[in-house]
Design a protein around this motif. Structure first.
Motif, PDB file in Angstrom:
ATOM      1  N   LEU A   1      13.105 -38.224  58.570  1.00 21.62           N
ATOM      2  CA  LEU A   1      12.526 -38.205  57.225  1.00 21.62           C
ATOM      3  C   LEU A   1      11.200 -38.959  57.180  1.00 21.62           C
ATOM      4  N   ALA A   2      11.143 -40.099  57.856  1.00 23.08           N
ATOM      5  CA  ALA A   2       9.919 -40.899  57.843  1.00 23.08           C
ATOM      6  C   ALA A   2       8.759 -40.137  58.476  1.00 23.08           C
ATOM      7  N   ARG A   3       9.010 -39.484  59.576  1.00 25.82           N
ATOM      8  CA  ARG A   3       7.951 -38.719  60.241  1.00 25.82           C
ATOM      9  C   ARG A   3       7.503 -37.537  59.377  1.00 25.82           C
ATOM     10  N   LYS A   4       8.451 -36.898  58.687  1.00 21.27           N
ATOM     11  CA  LYS A   4       8.071 -35.817  57.786  1.00 21.27           C
ATOM     12  C   LYS A   4       7.171 -36.328  56.665  1.00 21.27           C
ATOM     13  N   ALA A   5       7.366 -37.612  56.287  1.00 24.06           N
ATOM     14  CA  ALA A   5       6.559 -38.215  55.226  1.00 24.06           C
ATOM     15  C   ALA A   5       5.237 -38.773  55.745  1.00 24.06           C
ATOM     16  N   GLY A   6       5.009 -38.654  57.046  1.00 25.38           N
ATOM     17  CA  GLY A   6       3.749 -39.124  57.617  1.00 25.38           C
ATOM     18  C   GLY A   6       3.724 -40.606  57.940  1.00 25.38           C
ATOM     19  N   ILE A   7       4.883 -41.252  57.990  1.00 27.02           N
ATOM     20  CA  ILE A   7       4.944 -42.676  58.347  1.00 27.02           C
ATOM     21  C   ILE A   7       4.861 -42.800  59.867  1.00 27.02           C
ATOM     22  N   ASP A   8       3.960 -43.630  60.330  1.00 28.71           N
ATOM     23  CA  ASP A   8       3.684 -43.766  61.765  1.00 28.71           C
ATOM     24  C   ASP A   8       4.732 -44.661  62.424  1.00 28.71           C
ATOM     25  N   ILE A   9       5.727 -44.061  63.044  1.00 27.78           N
ATOM     26  CA  ILE A   9       6.760 -44.812  63.761  1.00 27.78           C
ATOM     27  C   ILE A   9       7.027 -44.140  65.102  1.00 27.78           C
ATOM     28  N   ASP A  10       7.598 -44.908  66.038  1.00 26.10           N
ATOM     29  CA  ASP A  10       7.999 -44.292  67.296  1.00 26.10           C
ATOM     30  C   ASP A  10       9.422 -44.676  67.700  1.00 26.10           C
ATOM     31  N   GLY A  11      10.179 -45.255  66.765  1.00 20.10           N
ATOM     32  CA  GLY A  11      11.558 -45.579  67.093  1.00 20.10           C
ATOM     33  C   GLY A  11      12.224 -46.384  65.997  1.00 20.10           C
ATOM     34  N   MET A  12      13.462 -46.789  66.290  1.00 15.58           N
ATOM     35  CA  MET A  12      14.276 -47.569  65.366  1.00 15.58           C
ATOM     36  C   MET A  12      14.708 -48.844  66.059  1.00 15.58           C
ATOM     37  N   GLU A  13      14.545 -49.983  65.385  1.00 18.34           N
ATOM     38  CA  GLU A  13      15.014 -51.264  65.900  1.00 18.34           C
ATOM     39  C   GLU A  13      16.289 -51.634  65.128  1.00 18.34           C
ATOM     40  N   TYR A  14      17.392 -51.783  65.865  1.00 16.78           N
ATOM     41  CA  TYR A  14      18.669 -52.151  65.272  1.00 16.78           C
ATOM     42  C   TYR A  14      18.910 -53.646  65.468  1.00 16.78           C
ATOM     43  N   ILE A  15      19.333 -54.306  64.413  1.00 14.81           N
ATOM     44  CA  ILE A  15      19.801 -55.681  64.508  1.00 14.81           C
ATOM     45  C   ILE A  15      21.284 -55.680  64.196  1.00 14.81           C
ATOM     46  N   TYR A  16      22.089 -56.109  65.165  1.00 20.16           N
ATOM     47  CA  TYR A  16      23.530 -56.249  64.990  1.00 20.16           C
ATOM     48  C   TYR A  16      23.846 -57.738  64.895  1.00 20.16           C
ATOM     49  N   GLU A  17      24.477 -58.133  63.795  1.00 23.05           N
ATOM     50  CA  GLU A  17      24.904 -59.521  63.635  1.00 23.05           C
ATOM     51  C   GLU A  17      26.428 -59.568  63.664  1.00 23.05           C
ATOM     52  N   SER A  18      26.969 -60.354  64.576  1.00 27.48           N
ATOM     53  CA  SER A  18      28.404 -60.432  64.765  1.00 27.48           C
ATOM     54  C   SER A  18      29.060 -61.294  63.691  1.00 27.48           C
ATOM     55  N   LYS A  19      30.122 -60.769  63.095  1.00 26.27           N
ATOM     56  CA  LYS A  19      30.910 -61.564  62.164  1.00 26.27           C
ATOM     57  C   LYS A  19      31.830 -62.535  62.909  1.00 26.27           C
ATOM     58  N   PHE A  20      31.981 -62.289  64.232  1.00 25.41           N
ATOM     59  CA  PHE A  20      32.845 -63.157  65.013  1.00 25.41           C
ATOM     60  C   PHE A  20      32.244 -64.555  65.172  1.00 25.41           C
ATOM     61  N   ASN A  21      30.938 -64.571  65.512  1.00 20.75           N
ATOM     62  CA  ASN A  21      30.315 -65.847  65.873  1.00 20.75           C
ATOM     63  C   ASN A  21      28.870 -65.983  65.390  1.00 20.75           C
ATOM     64  N   GLN A  22      28.411 -65.055  64.559  1.00 18.82           N
ATOM     65  CA  GLN A  22      27.048 -65.042  64.026  1.00 18.82           C
ATOM     66  C   GLN A  22      25.986 -64.875  65.110  1.00 18.82           C
ATOM     67  N   ASP A  23      26.388 -64.430  66.283  1.00 15.24           N
ATOM     68  CA  ASP A  23      25.406 -64.103  67.313  1.00 15.24           C
ATOM     69  C   ASP A  23      24.704 -62.804  66.922  1.00 15.24           C
ATOM     70  N   VAL A  24      23.546 -62.547  67.522  1.00 12.29           N
ATOM     71  CA  VAL A  24      22.731 -61.386  67.153  1.00 12.29           C
ATOM     72  C   VAL A  24      22.309 -60.636  68.403  1.00 12.29           C
ATOM     73  N   LYS A  25      22.346 -59.316  68.319  1.00  9.57           N
ATOM     74  CA  LYS A  25      21.811 -58.451  69.370  1.00  9.57           C
ATOM     75  C   LYS A  25      20.853 -57.456  68.731  1.00  9.57           C
ATOM     76  N   SER A  26      19.873 -57.036  69.518  1.00  8.98           N
ATOM     77  CA  SER A  26      18.951 -56.009  69.023  1.00  8.98           C
ATOM     78  C   SER A  26      18.886 -54.871  70.032  1.00  8.98           C
ATOM     79  N   PHE A  27      18.721 -53.664  69.508  1.00  7.10           N
ATOM     80  CA  PHE A  27      18.643 -52.460  70.329  1.00  7.10           C
ATOM     81  C   PHE A  27      17.490 -51.595  69.820  1.00  7.10           C
ATOM     82  N   THR A  28      16.814 -50.943  70.724  1.00  9.12           N
ATOM     83  CA  THR A  28      15.741 -50.025  70.355  1.00  9.12           C
ATOM     84  C   THR A  28      16.153 -48.603  70.721  1.00  9.12           C
ATOM     85  N   VAL A  29      16.031 -47.685  69.768  1.00 11.53           N
ATOM     86  CA  VAL A  29      16.367 -46.277  69.999  1.00 11.53           C
ATOM     87  C   VAL A  29      15.156 -45.436  69.629  1.00 11.53           C
TER      88      VAL A  29
END
Length: 279
Positions: free
Chosen positions: A197-225
């Motif tokens: 949808l973003a690309r159809k709207a002309g927004i300049d992006i080349d991916g998605m950055e995910y932030i996962y925050e664990s409810k177990f211990n509040q640790d954080v991981k990030s992933f790029t897709v």
């Protein structure tokens, strides 16, 4: 405390802010999405809302707070792009990490995220969690706990579930988190829809950055897709089919042969769908 619990439940039941005339990317992304239920909700204007208890609603609020936390951190870094709203004059404008309203100069601002849509062709609309301008990535923020794995990635949970001598089971949450190496499938699909949808709207992006925050211990991981329209081609086709059918009183078939989502719209609900246990 009982009064607070009752207030949270009542407030949720009275909330009608979520649009019901569109297809939401979050529903499209579900593994068991029922296009028939989506069509009937839009066509009839009737939304059969699920009833949630206090604990579930508290989980939702925890997720909302995590969104604000990470959005504010990106804002403070000068990275956050999208719509911002002035709480003083209600002005909404597109900017990158503004310090004040460009209408009235107030510093009372809130982030209004990144609206993306294609109503004309596909009836889809939603809001991405953010846009990180320096790295040209959309932002998706998720809080994950045992329930998230149980629903989204049961195989990973089963892999680290131990059977104790008394026959009871215990999940090794530390190993579950350590073994989380990619976003969950439905989260990837949702991100791909936002990117499409973003690309159809002309927004300049080349991916998605995910932030996962664990409810177990509040640790954080990030992933790029990276963007991959082929991964959601079937979902986009189903959305287009729904759009074409609107106004024809001809709903698409349920892909599950009848399910709990579309059953409330029929006079005779179908039998419950069988669920296959994942091992």
């Amino acid at each position: 405390m009982s009064e607070a619990r009752a207030h949270v439940i009542t407030q949720h039941q009275a909330d009608t802010s979520r649009r019901q005339d569109i297809i939401h990317p979050s529903e499209m992304a579900k593994a068991d999405w029922c296009p028939r239920a989506t069509y009937l909700r839009i066509e009839t204007g009737v939304h059969h809302r699920k009833t949630f208890g206090f604990q579930t609603l508290n989980v939702f609020d925890t997720g909302h707070e995590a969104h604000r936390k990470w959005q504010n951190r990106a804002w403070q870094l000068g990275w956050l792009e999208g719509n911002f709203k002035c709480l003083h004059c209600a002005h909404i404008w597109w900017a990158v990490s503004p310090a004040s309203c460009d209408g009235c100069s107030s510093t009372a601002l809130e982030y209004a995220e990144v609206p993306v849509k294609d109503i004309a062709g596909f009836q889809i609309a939603g809001h991405a969690d953010g846009l990180l301008r320096p790295i040209r990535k959309l932002l998706e923020i998720k809080t994950v706990g045992e329930g998230t794995y149980r629903f989204e990635y049961p195989r990973l949970l089963a892999r680290h579930t131990l059977t104790l001598p008394d026959g009871s089971e215990m999940v090794d949450l530390k190993k579950v988190w350590a073994d989380t190496r990619t976003p969950f499938p439905s989260h990837i699909r949702q991100g791909q829809i936002y990117m499409w949808l973003a690309r159809k709207a002309g927004i300049d992006i080349d991916g998605m950055e995910y932030i996962y925050e664990s409810k177990f211990n509040q640790d954080v991981k990030s992933f790029t897709v990276q963007a991959n329209p082929d991964a959601i081609a079937d979902r986009i086709a189903m959305a287009h089919d729904i759009k074409q059918r609107l106004g024809t009183h001809n709903p698409p078939p349920c892909p599950h042969g009848g399910c709990g989502d579309c059953a409330p719209y029929t006079e005779t609900p179908p039998p419950p769908r069988r669920r296959h246990r994942t091992t």
